[in-house]
Write a protein that holds these residues in place. Structure first.
Motif, PDB file in Angstrom:
ATOM      1  N   GLY A 147       0.781  -1.223   0.000  1.00  0.00           N
ATOM      2  CA  GLY A 147       0.000   0.000   0.000  1.00  0.00           C
ATOM      3  C   GLY A 147       0.813   1.273   0.000  1.00  0.00           C
ATOM      4  N   THR A 148       0.162   2.354  -0.423  1.00  0.00           N
ATOM      5  CA  THR A 148       0.768   3.674  -0.340  1.00  0.00           C
ATOM      6  C   THR A 148       0.759   4.190   1.094  1.00  0.00           C
ATOM      7  N   ASP A 149      -0.017   3.559   1.981  1.00  0.00           N
ATOM      8  CA  ASP A 149      -0.123   3.976   3.367  1.00  0.00           C
ATOM      9  C   ASP A 149      -0.628   2.802   4.189  1.00  0.00           C
ATOM     10  N   MET A 256      -0.186  10.831   5.257  1.00  0.00           N
ATOM     11  CA  MET A 256       0.019   9.474   5.756  1.00  0.00           C
ATOM     12  C   MET A 256      -0.627   9.340   7.129  1.00  0.00           C
ATOM     13  N   ARG A 257      -1.157   8.162   7.422  1.00  0.00           N
ATOM     14  CA  ARG A 257      -1.860   7.963   8.689  1.00  0.00           C
ATOM     15  C   ARG A 257      -0.917   8.201   9.870  1.00  0.00           C
ATOM     16  N   GLY A 258      -1.300   9.162  10.716  1.00  0.00           N
ATOM     17  CA  GLY A 258      -0.515   9.485  11.893  1.00  0.00           C
ATOM     18  C   GLY A 258       0.692  10.357  11.637  1.00  0.00           C
ATOM     19  N   LEU A 259       0.907  10.762  10.376  1.00  0.00           N
ATOM     20  CA  LEU A 259       2.088  11.559  10.018  1.00  0.00           C
ATOM     21  C   LEU A 259       1.662  12.780   9.205  1.00  0.00           C
ATOM     22  N   PRO A 260       1.206  13.832   9.866  1.00  0.00           N
ATOM     23  CA  PRO A 260       0.696  15.019   9.153  1.00  0.00           C
ATOM     24  C   PRO A 260       1.717  15.667   8.226  1.00  0.00           C
ATOM     25  N   TYR A 262       3.750  14.159   6.183  1.00  0.00           N
ATOM     26  CA  TYR A 262       4.108  13.292   5.055  1.00  0.00           C
ATOM     27  C   TYR A 262       2.907  13.062   4.150  1.00  0.00           C
ATOM     28  N   SER A 263       3.060  13.350   2.878  1.00  0.00           N
ATOM     29  CA  SER A 263       2.004  13.076   1.911  1.00  0.00           C
ATOM     30  C   SER A 263       2.163  11.658   1.365  1.00  0.00           C
ATOM     31  N   LEU A 264       1.067  11.120   0.815  1.00  0.00           N
ATOM     32  CA  LEU A 264       1.122   9.777   0.249  1.00  0.00           C
ATOM     33  C   LEU A 264       1.904   9.776  -1.055  1.00  0.00           C
ATOM     34  N   PRO A 265       2.650   8.705  -1.313  1.00  0.00           N
ATOM     35  CA  PRO A 265       3.345   8.601  -2.599  1.00  0.00           C
ATOM     36  C   PRO A 265       2.365   8.279  -3.709  1.00  0.00           C
ATOM     37  N   GLY A 266       2.794   8.460  -4.946  1.00  0.00           N
ATOM     38  CA  GLY A 266       1.991   8.063  -6.085  1.00  0.00           C
ATOM     39  C   GLY A 266       2.049   6.566  -6.306  1.00  0.00           C
ATOM     40  N   ASP A 268       2.720   5.072  -9.011  1.00  0.00           N
ATOM     41  CA  ASP A 268       3.891   4.740  -9.814  1.00  0.00           C
ATOM     42  C   ASP A 268       5.124   4.564  -8.936  1.00  0.00           C
ATOM     43  N   ALA A 269       5.254   5.420  -7.905  1.00  0.00           N
ATOM     44  CA  ALA A 269       6.386   5.290  -6.986  1.00  0.00           C
ATOM     45  C   ALA A 269       6.289   3.991  -6.195  1.00  0.00           C
ATOM     46  N   LEU A 270       5.076   3.630  -5.757  1.00  0.00           N
ATOM     47  CA  LEU A 270       4.886   2.372  -5.042  1.00  0.00           C
ATOM     48  C   LEU A 270       5.217   1.189  -5.936  1.00  0.00           C
ATOM     49  N   ARG A 271       4.720   1.218  -7.158  1.00  0.00           N
ATOM     50  CA  ARG A 271       5.001   0.132  -8.112  1.00  0.00           C
ATOM     51  C   ARG A 271       6.503  -0.078  -8.263  1.00  0.00           C
ATOM     52  N   ASP A 272       7.221   0.995  -8.506  1.00  0.00           N
ATOM     53  CA  ASP A 272       8.645   0.876  -8.798  1.00  0.00           C
ATOM     54  C   ASP A 272       9.443   0.397  -7.588  1.00  0.00           C
ATOM     55  N   LEU A 273       9.170   0.955  -6.421  1.00  0.00           N
ATOM     56  CA  LEU A 273       9.939   0.587  -5.236  1.00  0.00           C
ATOM     57  C   LEU A 273       9.600  -0.825  -4.767  1.00  0.00           C
ATOM     58  N   ALA A 274       8.310  -1.146  -4.680  1.00  0.00           N
ATOM     59  CA  ALA A 274       7.912  -2.473  -4.200  1.00  0.00           C
ATOM     60  C   ALA A 274       8.414  -3.569  -5.131  1.00  0.00           C
ATOM     61  N   LEU A 275       8.339  -3.333  -6.424  1.00  0.00           N
ATOM     62  CA  LEU A 275       8.782  -4.353  -7.382  1.00  0.00           C
ATOM     63  C   LEU A 275      10.293  -4.552  -7.314  1.00  0.00           C
TER      64      LEU A 275
END
Length: 335
Positions: A147-149, A256-260, A262-266, A268-275
């Motif tokens: 997940g992104t968050d 991000m949950r509990g982190l005012p 920090y914004s959520l990543p896109g 595409d960023a999740l796809r690239d890093l997780a993969l």
């Protein structure tokens, strides 16, 4: 873990919002036959749409266990809850909790439980001596939701896919890795309570060798982009050695949950890093689809957003809980 008696009275306490009651919500959505009623304290902002019951009413309705259905930051038993928890024990209920702050670690609750002959169930306690991960390739297939968050629908995605796959006669099992999943299925690994060196190994243990056509659908935790909880996500990716990833996102989050700060990543960023990380343990891993949690969006807006993401990312996209998991299962069956 000893058997938790059903059905449940779901304790929402003084939950500040609906998301804080995600444990109770998960039980209500996936084991409705266990969810007889809800118990809310003054100031509670969560509502499952279940009957509000006093302890006496719930007992008369057949409830056996009061389940703490709130997941607060740090997983603590609030002092404000203690009076109600003690009263529940005295009324004849067992207590069940998935919080880090253990029921068995509260001397007053232990004393009352012993005096009343009731049981305290802590589901976030590892009860297996897990191995250290060895990275050896296992037979069978595995999917992991990332997940992104935190709390964006990773568990719901895997459960929806399991239901769809079983309806098609496919060989699949949901593998719980957190308190809600364990309370729903009765089994699993409480990953964030496992000693760090053994986290990845616990996921290897949870998803052992299996039939060639069998899919383990691994419940995701945390997010690689969440500075508080990224460690559990890394352990899931390396210990799970997934053949497939599904990306999960909740588009209405302001941060991000509990982190005012920090914004959520896109996506595409999740796809690239997780993969990239997944390919360390399984070079053949691929991203097969996207799960969008649209619970806070009107239907027309939700469908438009899903179509937009699908066009931009070039991957099958849906809200599997709201619109069904067929797209995601079709993609999985094709690999």
């Amino acid at each position: 873990m000893s058997l938790i008696e059903t059905p449940y009275l779901l304790f929402l306490g003084d939950a500040p919002d609906q998301l804080a009651a995600k444990v109770a919500q998960g039980i209500k959505d996936w084991r409705p036959e266990f969810a007889v009623g809800q118990f809310r304290m003054e100031g509670c902002k969560a509502d499952l749409g279940l009957p509000d019951m006093t302890l006496e009413e719930a007992k008369a309705a057949g409830c056996k266990t009061l389940v703490i259905g709130v997941a607060n930051r740090g997983g603590v038993i609030s002092q404000a809850w203690k009076k109600e928890l003690v009263a529940a024990l005295e009324e004849g209920f067992d207590l069940a909790s998935g919080l880090h702050n253990l029921l068995r670690g509260e001397p007053d609750l232990v004393a009352v439980a012993e005096a009343c002959g009731r049981s305290l169930h802590d589901v976030r306690v590892p009860e297996v001596d897990y191995p250290i991960a060895n990275g050896v390739k296992r037979s069978g297939k595995r999917l992991l939701a990332v997940g992104t968050d935190c709390s964006v629908g990773k568990m719901y995605t895997a459960l929806c896919m399991e239901r769809e796959m079983r309806e098609r006669g496919m060989n699949a099992d949901f593998r719980a890795t957190g308190q809600t999943g364990i309370l729903i299925t009765g089994d699993g690994v409480p990953l964030d309570a496992v000693v760090a060196d053994f986290m990845a190994g616990s996921i290897e243990w949870l998803t052992p060798d299996n039939d060639a056509d069998h899919w383990d659908l691994i419940e995701g935790q945390g997010s690689l982009f969440h500075v508080s909880y990224s460690g559990v996500t890394m352990a899931l990716i390396h210990g799970g050695q997934p053949d497939a990833l599904v990306l999960c996102h909740e588009p209405t989050r302001a941060h991000m949950r509990g982190l005012p700060g920090y914004s959520l990543p896109g996506l595409d960023a999740l796809r690239d890093l997780a993969l990239q990380i997944a390919k360390v343990g399984n070079p053949a891993c691929q991203v097969v689809g996207i799960s969008i949690n649209t619970q806070n969006m009107p239907e027309a807006e939700a469908r438009a957003y899903i179509a937009k993401v699908e066009a931009e990312m070039g991957l099958p996209t849906t809200d599997p809980f709201r619109f069904g998991a067929a797209k995601l299962v079709d993609a999985l069956a094709a690999i």
